[in-house]
Write a protein that holds these residues in place. Sequence first.
Motif, PDB file in Angstrom:
ATOM      1  N   GLU A 139       0.808  -1.229   0.000  1.00  0.00           N
ATOM      2  CA  GLU A 139       0.000   0.000   0.000  1.00  0.00           C
ATOM      3  C   GLU A 139       0.835   1.270   0.000  1.00  0.00           C
ATOM      4  O   GLU A 139       0.361   2.306  -0.474  1.00  0.00           O
ATOM      5  N   LEU A 165      -8.215   0.509  -1.436  1.00  0.00           N
ATOM      6  CA  LEU A 165      -7.613  -0.569  -0.647  1.00  0.00           C
ATOM      7  C   LEU A 165      -8.682  -1.355   0.106  1.00  0.00           C
ATOM      8  O   LEU A 165      -8.628  -2.582   0.182  1.00  0.00           O
ATOM      9  N   ALA A 166      -9.665  -0.638   0.646  1.00  0.00           N
ATOM     10  CA  ALA A 166     -10.722  -1.321   1.401  1.00  0.00           C
ATOM     11  C   ALA A 166     -11.542  -2.232   0.496  1.00  0.00           C
ATOM     12  O   ALA A 166     -11.973  -3.316   0.913  1.00  0.00           O
ATOM     13  N   ASP A 169      -9.000  -5.352  -0.110  1.00  0.00           N
ATOM     14  CA  ASP A 169      -8.411  -6.124   0.993  1.00  0.00           C
ATOM     15  C   ASP A 169      -9.319  -7.270   1.436  1.00  0.00           C
ATOM     16  O   ASP A 169     -10.475  -7.070   1.788  1.00  0.00           O
ATOM     17  N   ILE A 175      -3.523  -6.583   1.779  1.00  0.00           N
ATOM     18  CA  ILE A 175      -2.780  -5.324   1.754  1.00  0.00           C
ATOM     19  C   ILE A 175      -1.598  -5.449   2.712  1.00  0.00           C
ATOM     20  O   ILE A 175      -1.779  -5.837   3.868  1.00  0.00           O
TER      21      ILE A 175
ATOM     22  N   LYS B 147     -19.249   0.941   4.427  1.00  0.00           N
ATOM     23  CA  LYS B 147     -17.967   0.243   4.562  1.00  0.00           C
ATOM     24  C   LYS B 147     -16.952   1.190   5.182  1.00  0.00           C
ATOM     25  O   LYS B 147     -17.014   2.395   4.953  1.00  0.00           O
ATOM     26  N   ARG B 148     -16.033   0.663   5.966  1.00  0.00           N
ATOM     27  CA  ARG B 148     -14.908   1.472   6.429  1.00  0.00           C
ATOM     28  C   ARG B 148     -13.810   1.449   5.378  1.00  0.00           C
ATOM     29  O   ARG B 148     -13.481   0.393   4.846  1.00  0.00           O
ATOM     30  N   ASP B 149     -13.228   2.628   5.096  1.00  0.00           N
ATOM     31  CA  ASP B 149     -12.094   2.626   4.182  1.00  0.00           C
ATOM     32  C   ASP B 149     -10.848   2.118   4.917  1.00  0.00           C
ATOM     33  O   ASP B 149     -10.916   1.752   6.093  1.00  0.00           O
ATOM     34  N   PHE B 150      -9.713   2.078   4.223  1.00  0.00           N
ATOM     35  CA  PHE B 150      -8.518   1.460   4.798  1.00  0.00           C
ATOM     36  C   PHE B 150      -7.944   2.264   5.958  1.00  0.00           C
ATOM     37  O   PHE B 150      -7.113   1.756   6.710  1.00  0.00           O
ATOM     38  N   ARG B 151      -8.372   3.524   6.113  1.00  0.00           N
ATOM     39  CA  ARG B 151      -7.971   4.334   7.278  1.00  0.00           C
ATOM     40  C   ARG B 151      -9.026   4.273   8.385  1.00  0.00           C
ATOM     41  O   ARG B 151      -8.997   5.069   9.307  1.00  0.00           O
TER      42      ARG B 151
END
Lengths: 184, 184
Positions: A139, A165-166, A169, A175, B147-151
């Motif tokens: 990432e 990414l979400a 993953d 990731i 949805k939650r993003d990657f952060r």
Amino acid sequence: MSKYANAALLVIDVQKAIDAPYHASLGPRNNPDAEGKIALLLAHWRKYGRRIVHVRHDSTFPDRPGQSGYEFKPQVAPLDGEIIVAKNTNSAFVGTELEKRLQAWEIQSLVVTGVSTNNSVEATVRMAGNLGFDTYLVEDACFTFAKRDFRRVLRTADEVHAMSLANLDGEYCSIVGTADVLSR
Amino acid sequence: MSKYANAALLVIDVQKAIDAPYHASLGPRNNPDAEGKIALLLAHWRKYGRRIVHVRHDSTFPDRPGQSGYEFKPQVAPLDGEIIVAKNTNSAFVGTELEKRLQAWEIQSLVVTGVSTNNSVEATVRMAGNLGFDTYLVEDACFTFAKRDFRRVLRTADEVHAMSLANLDGEYCSIVGTADVLSR
């Protein structure tokens, strides 16, 4: 043995044209050191004699042959003898010999880097996962640009990156980070 | 002649399992009338005798054969004789006969609907565009979930939907609405 020992490293579309100002017209890119991370991964792959594939986008101005943006960025340029896969669309698996080449090498795992996260990288990773490759997306070795969503909401580069990414993953890939990959 | 006259209508993964509560654990879906829009599009395609492909996800619990969630939702169920393409992964083009079937029909355009926008719909649309199909994604005839993003930032279903559409529009497909498609 490292889980990456038989993985091919893919470097997608890291060509000079990605620095063209229009890409950043809505805000700066994220991961400004992504090229540095890719260079570290390339050095690691070369040290251990693992497979490397440089993916190059050939069709769209200003990436096409003969245009100044077509060349690979110098930090991540192929060495003599390294494989270059030329593509004309987003996914590195469409209209190319990539899948057959990986099969011939008996490669079942991919470590993916490059640009842009939510475009050619995401299109390639979705297909890699669906085709059955164990796929790892690094990432901090990919990046993207700010973009308006379909409701005209401006998202920063890192927001666009984090949503991409979400979506990937656990569904198409895992990731990972450069430091983790280099430690194995 | 309508630009959709020789387009196949794809309905992706609209099975009962999509209503399982875990999908909506972070918030409600968007486009609550998407199934109604798909039903209108199916009626229109049937009226004009155009090609229809029902895509069914066969592998993942609770969508697999023999599980209660496996069946198509009744509003969009195939009629006798309509084509069903079964898939085991996200993209309807991977591990299926879809591309060959469309080629045999001399179909060059696709109108895509279904679930979820940022997962199987997006994976299929990215491949459709890259394979060279003129692809139209009907934005009010598909839906997704929060949805939650990657952060770890929580995005509503419509935010997830809107980012997916922005990634696709103009690059892999054209985004259209049901009313526009029905008017042609």
